[in-house]
Motif scaffolding. Sequence first.
Motif, PDB file in Angstrom:
ATOM      1  N   ILE A 194       0.845  -1.204   0.000  1.00 29.87           N
ATOM      2  CA  ILE A 194       0.000   0.000   0.000  1.00 29.87           C
ATOM      3  C   ILE A 194       0.875   1.247   0.000  1.00 29.87           C
ATOM      4  O   ILE A 194       0.626   2.216  -0.749  1.00 29.87           O
ATOM      5  CB  ILE A 194      -0.948  -0.022   1.217  1.00 29.87           C
ATOM      6  CG1 ILE A 194      -1.968  -1.164   1.066  1.00 29.87           C
ATOM      7  CG2 ILE A 194      -1.660   1.325   1.380  1.00 29.87           C
ATOM      8  CD1 ILE A 194      -2.824  -1.381   2.297  1.00 29.87           C
ATOM      9  N   ILE A 195       1.933   1.230   0.838  1.00 31.65           N
ATOM     10  CA  ILE A 195       2.827   2.398   0.892  1.00 31.65           C
ATOM     11  C   ILE A 195       3.506   2.606  -0.465  1.00 31.65           C
ATOM     12  O   ILE A 195       3.617   3.741  -0.955  1.00 31.65           O
ATOM     13  CB  ILE A 195       3.874   2.199   2.009  1.00 31.65           C
ATOM     14  CG1 ILE A 195       3.182   2.237   3.376  1.00 31.65           C
ATOM     15  CG2 ILE A 195       4.961   3.260   1.918  1.00 31.65           C
ATOM     16  CD1 ILE A 195       4.100   1.837   4.528  1.00 31.65           C
ATOM     17  N   ALA A 196       3.951   1.494  -1.107  1.00 35.12           N
ATOM     18  CA  ALA A 196       4.614   1.597  -2.412  1.00 35.12           C
ATOM     19  C   ALA A 196       3.664   2.152  -3.464  1.00 35.12           C
ATOM     20  O   ALA A 196       4.045   2.997  -4.287  1.00 35.12           O
ATOM     21  CB  ALA A 196       5.134   0.219  -2.831  1.00 35.12           C
ATOM     22  N   VAL A 197       2.373   1.687  -3.440  1.00 33.57           N
ATOM     23  CA  VAL A 197       1.398   2.175  -4.421  1.00 33.57           C
ATOM     24  C   VAL A 197       1.142   3.655  -4.218  1.00 33.57           C
ATOM     25  O   VAL A 197       1.081   4.440  -5.195  1.00 33.57           O
ATOM     26  CB  VAL A 197       0.099   1.352  -4.322  1.00 33.57           C
ATOM     27  CG1 VAL A 197      -1.006   1.999  -5.157  1.00 33.57           C
ATOM     28  CG2 VAL A 197       0.340  -0.080  -4.771  1.00 33.57           C
ATOM     29  N   VAL A 198       1.002   4.064  -2.937  1.00 33.87           N
ATOM     30  CA  VAL A 198       0.763   5.486  -2.659  1.00 33.87           C
ATOM     31  C   VAL A 198       1.933   6.325  -3.139  1.00 33.87           C
ATOM     32  O   VAL A 198       1.757   7.366  -3.791  1.00 33.87           O
ATOM     33  CB  VAL A 198       0.491   5.689  -1.152  1.00 33.87           C
ATOM     34  CG1 VAL A 198       0.453   7.179  -0.815  1.00 33.87           C
ATOM     35  CG2 VAL A 198      -0.826   5.036  -0.738  1.00 33.87           C
ATOM     36  N   LEU A 199       3.156   5.873  -2.823  1.00 33.64           N
ATOM     37  CA  LEU A 199       4.351   6.615  -3.266  1.00 33.64           C
ATOM     38  C   LEU A 199       4.438   6.654  -4.793  1.00 33.64           C
ATOM     39  O   LEU A 199       4.822   7.672  -5.376  1.00 33.64           O
ATOM     40  CB  LEU A 199       5.616   5.973  -2.683  1.00 33.64           C
ATOM     41  CG  LEU A 199       5.816   6.127  -1.171  1.00 33.64           C
ATOM     42  CD1 LEU A 199       7.045   5.337  -0.724  1.00 33.64           C
ATOM     43  CD2 LEU A 199       5.957   7.593  -0.801  1.00 33.64           C
ATOM     44  N   PHE A 200       4.050   5.555  -5.438  1.00 33.22           N
ATOM     45  CA  PHE A 200       4.089   5.499  -6.897  1.00 33.22           C
ATOM     46  C   PHE A 200       3.104   6.502  -7.507  1.00 33.22           C
ATOM     47  O   PHE A 200       3.426   7.209  -8.472  1.00 33.22           O
ATOM     48  CB  PHE A 200       3.766   4.077  -7.356  1.00 33.22           C
ATOM     49  CG  PHE A 200       3.880   3.866  -8.836  1.00 33.22           C
ATOM     50  CD1 PHE A 200       5.122   3.895  -9.468  1.00 33.22           C
ATOM     51  CD2 PHE A 200       2.746   3.659  -9.614  1.00 33.22           C
ATOM     52  CE1 PHE A 200       5.222   3.711 -10.833  1.00 33.22           C
ATOM     53  CE2 PHE A 200       2.841   3.487 -10.981  1.00 33.22           C
ATOM     54  CZ  PHE A 200       4.095   3.508 -11.598  1.00 33.22           C
ATOM     55  N   ILE A 201       1.877   6.554  -6.901  1.00 28.40           N
ATOM     56  CA  ILE A 201       0.870   7.503  -7.421  1.00 28.40           C
ATOM     57  C   ILE A 201       1.346   8.933  -7.227  1.00 28.40           C
ATOM     58  O   ILE A 201       1.224   9.783  -8.129  1.00 28.40           O
ATOM     59  CB  ILE A 201      -0.478   7.252  -6.729  1.00 28.40           C
ATOM     60  CG1 ILE A 201      -1.034   5.869  -7.131  1.00 28.40           C
ATOM     61  CG2 ILE A 201      -1.480   8.359  -7.082  1.00 28.40           C
ATOM     62  CD1 ILE A 201      -2.277   5.464  -6.354  1.00 28.40           C
ATOM     63  N   VAL A 202       1.912   9.208  -6.024  1.00 28.01           N
ATOM     64  CA  VAL A 202       2.422  10.570  -5.767  1.00 28.01           C
ATOM     65  C   VAL A 202       3.528  10.914  -6.749  1.00 28.01           C
ATOM     66  O   VAL A 202       3.593  12.024  -7.283  1.00 28.01           O
ATOM     67  CB  VAL A 202       2.909  10.677  -4.312  1.00 28.01           C
ATOM     68  CG1 VAL A 202       3.627  12.007  -4.091  1.00 28.01           C
ATOM     69  CG2 VAL A 202       1.736  10.556  -3.357  1.00 28.01           C
ATOM     70  N   SER A 203       4.403   9.926  -7.011  1.00 31.19           N
ATOM     71  CA  SER A 203       5.502  10.147  -7.966  1.00 31.19           C
ATOM     72  C   SER A 203       4.968  10.415  -9.356  1.00 31.19           C
ATOM     73  O   SER A 203       5.478  11.275 -10.085  1.00 31.19           O
ATOM     74  CB  SER A 203       6.434   8.930  -7.978  1.00 31.19           C
ATOM     75  OG  SER A 203       7.009   8.718  -6.713  1.00 31.19           O
ATOM     76  N   ILE A 204       3.898   9.675  -9.740  1.00 28.38           N
ATOM     77  CA  ILE A 204       3.301   9.879 -11.067  1.00 28.38           C
ATOM     78  C   ILE A 204       2.779  11.303 -11.196  1.00 28.38           C
ATOM     79  O   ILE A 204       2.992  11.986 -12.216  1.00 28.38           O
ATOM     80  CB  ILE A 204       2.193   8.850 -11.311  1.00 28.38           C
ATOM     81  CG1 ILE A 204       2.795   7.447 -11.494  1.00 28.38           C
ATOM     82  CG2 ILE A 204       1.365   9.234 -12.543  1.00 28.38           C
ATOM     83  CD1 ILE A 204       1.748   6.358 -11.624  1.00 28.38           C
ATOM     84  N   VAL A 205       2.098  11.755 -10.156  1.00 28.85           N
ATOM     85  CA  VAL A 205       1.549  13.110 -10.203  1.00 28.85           C
ATOM     86  C   VAL A 205       2.667  14.135 -10.326  1.00 28.85           C
ATOM     87  O   VAL A 205       2.614  15.061 -11.159  1.00 28.85           O
ATOM     88  CB  VAL A 205       0.681  13.375  -8.954  1.00 28.85           C
ATOM     89  CG1 VAL A 205       0.232  14.851  -8.914  1.00 28.85           C
ATOM     90  CG2 VAL A 205      -0.540  12.459  -8.943  1.00 28.85           C
ATOM     91  N   GLY A 206       3.723  13.978  -9.499  1.00 28.07           N
ATOM     92  CA  GLY A 206       4.842  14.913  -9.560  1.00 28.07           C
ATOM     93  C   GLY A 206       5.544  14.876 -10.906  1.00 28.07           C
ATOM     94  O   GLY A 206       5.893  15.925 -11.483  1.00 28.07           O
TER      95      GLY A 206
END
Length: 572
Positions: A194-206
Amino acid sequence: MEEKAKHSIRMTMLMVALVPLLIMAVATTVIASFSLKSSITAEVKDDLSDLAHTMANMYDKDFEGDFVLREDGKLFKGESELTGNYELFDINHDKTGTDFTLFFGDTRYVTSLKDVDTGERIIGTKAGDAVIAACLKGGNDYFAENITINKTPYFGYYTPLKNADGSIVGMMFTGKPSTEVNKTISGTITSLVIIAVVLFIVSIVGILLLVSRMAGAMKSVTSSLAVIAAGRLNEPVEAKPQKRSDEIGLIARSTEKLRSSLSVIISEIAQHTGQLNDSVADIDNIATVSRDSTGAVNQAMDELANATMHNAENTQNANMRMNEMSTLIENIANDVDSLAENASSMGAIEKSAGQNLDEVTDYIEVTMEAFEKLSHQAELTNEAAQKIGAAVNIIAAIAEETTLLSLNASIESARAGEMGRGFGVVASQIQKLADQSSESAADIERSISELLAESSKTVEVMSDVKETVNRQKNKIEETQGNFDILAKNVSESVESINEIRGIAGNLRDLRGQMSDIIQELSALSEENAASTEETTATIGELDSTIANMATNSKALSDISSNLRARVSEFQV
């Protein structure tokens, strides 16, 4: 018409950024899962090991004595009965959630494990073969990550139980159901995912925001490059991309510099194309004049080449004659050297012969002196022999008188008779001595006569030899005088030969200098001929170059016209 890109740079940058990020997230999650599982498994192993050893120590502390299985099938430790005593196991099971089992041999006698169907304790069951081999027989602790007990998978830890004599009599087991541990691992891994997915989504947005800004700037720069390519050099690059501090800003600023530089260059090209046409016309005129001049120069160079070749032939002939003269001079010098060597040898021989004559003269002088001494000795010997002859004559006379006296004495002794007998004997002896003296005197006289005769002959021979030696001495002195004249002539000849030798050496030096001069003249003639040929060839090349220059001038004029037409396409 403006060309459109087949692939969007925004999509390309997103793929470049997101694919490695996704791979890294998945790899990190997988690695973390394996690491977490290994870490939790190691932690469970350590906990079970601590509990197993602690429980074994508690049994040793609370129950003194050795483990003994009595005939009635009950297990004792010392005097304490262990069969049916589950209190210690149950208390620790309630506190830690860990199951405990005491094995005597390979059989369970005390345990906190209960049958899932009946609820009764699992007593009398056996341990597995791997456990028996490692723990009971090998004396080592044994850990199993997936061992099934009572239809339930367990993490199990076994440690040997020993009596006071060190013999292994049983095992202490501690275990936890693996389902509980796996739930903990699964929950932790789920949290990581879950943490990896959240970080991945945040990274995608950035990344989307960053890529959008970069793509907009790149599009602006690309549009400016398209404007420059279309020839509209009067439209500057937008100011916003140029303010960026990254590589895109550098590209934007470089594009603006390129536009400014091209604008200046195109303006200068347009200005110089007119001058270029005027220069081309001048080049045509120069080529025509140069072509006429090269014809006259070429004719003069042909005449110079003929004269140079004639000089080279004359120099070559002189060189050949000089080589012949050099050979003759070398032969003369060699002959003079040989003559000088022979003269030197003759002078040495003459000197040696003079020394030999001097030695012969010295020997003759010594011989003359020896002959003088021998002659004198011969004369002295002759005189001595004559004196001895006189003395022999006296002795002979004395012997005759002695004979007469002995004869008278014999007569007188005969007269005296018996009294004169002794005197007669003496007279007889004197007579004998007188006879012997006479005989000896006669022998001496014969020897002296022979000696005088030989001495006379010796004196005569010595006189002849002396005369002969004197003649030889005169001849040798005459020969020595001739040798002195010869030595003088030889010395004068050596001096003359040395003078000739010096002259020959000078000739040899002059020969070398003349040869060098002629060779230099020959080399200069050859160089002049070569230079003339090169100059002629150069003039031919120059003529060809001038012709090419005229052709190239025409081509340059055409290029200038085309360049002017192309420059007019740009809007400066």
